[in-house]
Design an enzyme around this catalytic site. Structure first.
Site: not given
Ligand code: DAK
Length: 259
Positions: A113, A133
């Protein structure tokens, strides 16, 4: 105060600013502090006469892997309501100067985004774009459902938002989400090059152009055309317009001053 999660690099080219998201241990996940720092920094750069275009990148692994899930986890709707969640996104939306996202690695959720809020996206070959998400039981909340749909169309946006499927850089280019793909070693340089080109133009014309293009997403064609015409007239009140045309007539390079 120095930001903790951003690096503000020295200008890489004249009138170009370069801001790097810097929380590598969390793949540049956008926690509230990082977002507040970004908001504050972009406001300052937007007000700085020495800046005409802004490049935002992360690092090679990630532009940003989304909002910080650990920070959001366990929060109630009221906690969220009481948090200043939207002002960063509103601020970025109102930045007048061109924003160029230089994306390598993951641009997911809020990271995608943020890239889409920028005006152009330069991607490395490793870039991946997605709105995952849905896998967390939530939905995009910073314009993802809207900007993605406008950029790639309903079919692909539905697939990405409803399944969380990520796009490779090549797919993103084909879908019209990004401007270009370059090798990882060059992605930042290429974004800076684009920014530097924009920075040679009249900053007023650049800003009014940006405003008019963005307007096309907000309202009817009729209103947009009126808006475009108004900005066109307004540019004839600037010294830069006289300089640009005079330079053409005199067969020399224009020197634009933003006046
Ligand atoms: N948040 C927190 N930590 C994260 C993270 C995230 N989104 N993405 C990765 N990390 C952290 C992991 O927890 C890990 O930390 P440790 O365990 O080492 O402490 C470190 O980064 C490395 O990640 P991985 O070990 O998981 O690395 P991989 O290469 O295996 O995997 C990955 C990479 C990107 C595929 C995986 O990390 C992943 O799936 N991450 C989450 C992606 C995700 O779901 N993103 C969407 C999040 S929800 C709003 C505006 C915007 C939003 C909400 C509200 N408002 C205006 C109200 C947005 C919402 C979102 O973005």
């Amino acid at each position: 105060m120095q930001p903790e999660f951003l690096i503000i690099h020295p200008p890489p080219a004249q009138y170009v600013a370069h801001v790097q998201l810097h929380r590598p241990a969390a793949l540049n996940a956008l926690n509230l502090q990082l977002m507040a720092e970004l908001r504050h920094t972009l406001r300052l750069l937007d007000a700085d006469d020495q800046v005409r275009a802004i490049v935002i990148n992360g690092d090679e692994q990630a532009f940003a892997a989304g909002a910080d899930i650990k920070q959001m986890s366990g929060k109630s709707a009221i906690d969220r309501y009481n948090t200043d969640q939207f002002s960063t996104w509103d601020t970025i939306r109102r930045i007048k100067k061109p924003l160029i996202a230089a994306v390598s690695g993951f641009a997911l959720g809020g990271g995608c985004e943020l890239a889409m809020l920028c005006d152009l996206i330069v991607a490395s070959e490793t870039a991946r774009f997605g709105q995952p998400e849905i896998k967390l039981g939530i939905m995009p909340a910073a314009g993802g459902t809207q900007r993605l749909t406008r950029a790639v169309g309903k079919a692909l946006a539905m697939e990405m938002v409803l399944t969380g499927r990520q796009l490779s850089a090549a797919e993103a280019l084909q879908a019209g989400l990004i401007n270009k793909i370059v090798p990882v070693a060059l992605y930042l340089q290429e974004a800076i090059k684009l920014a530097a080109t924009m920075a040679t133009m009249s900053p007023l014309a650049v800003q009014m152009d940006k405003e008019a293009v963005l307007k096309s997403f907000d309202t009817t064609l009729d209103e947009c055309l009126q808006f475009e015409q108004k900005n066109f007239y307004l540019l004839f009140a600037t010294a830069d317009q006289q300089e640009g045309m005079q330079a053409f007539v005199e067969k020399r390079k224009p020197v634009f001053k933003g006046r």
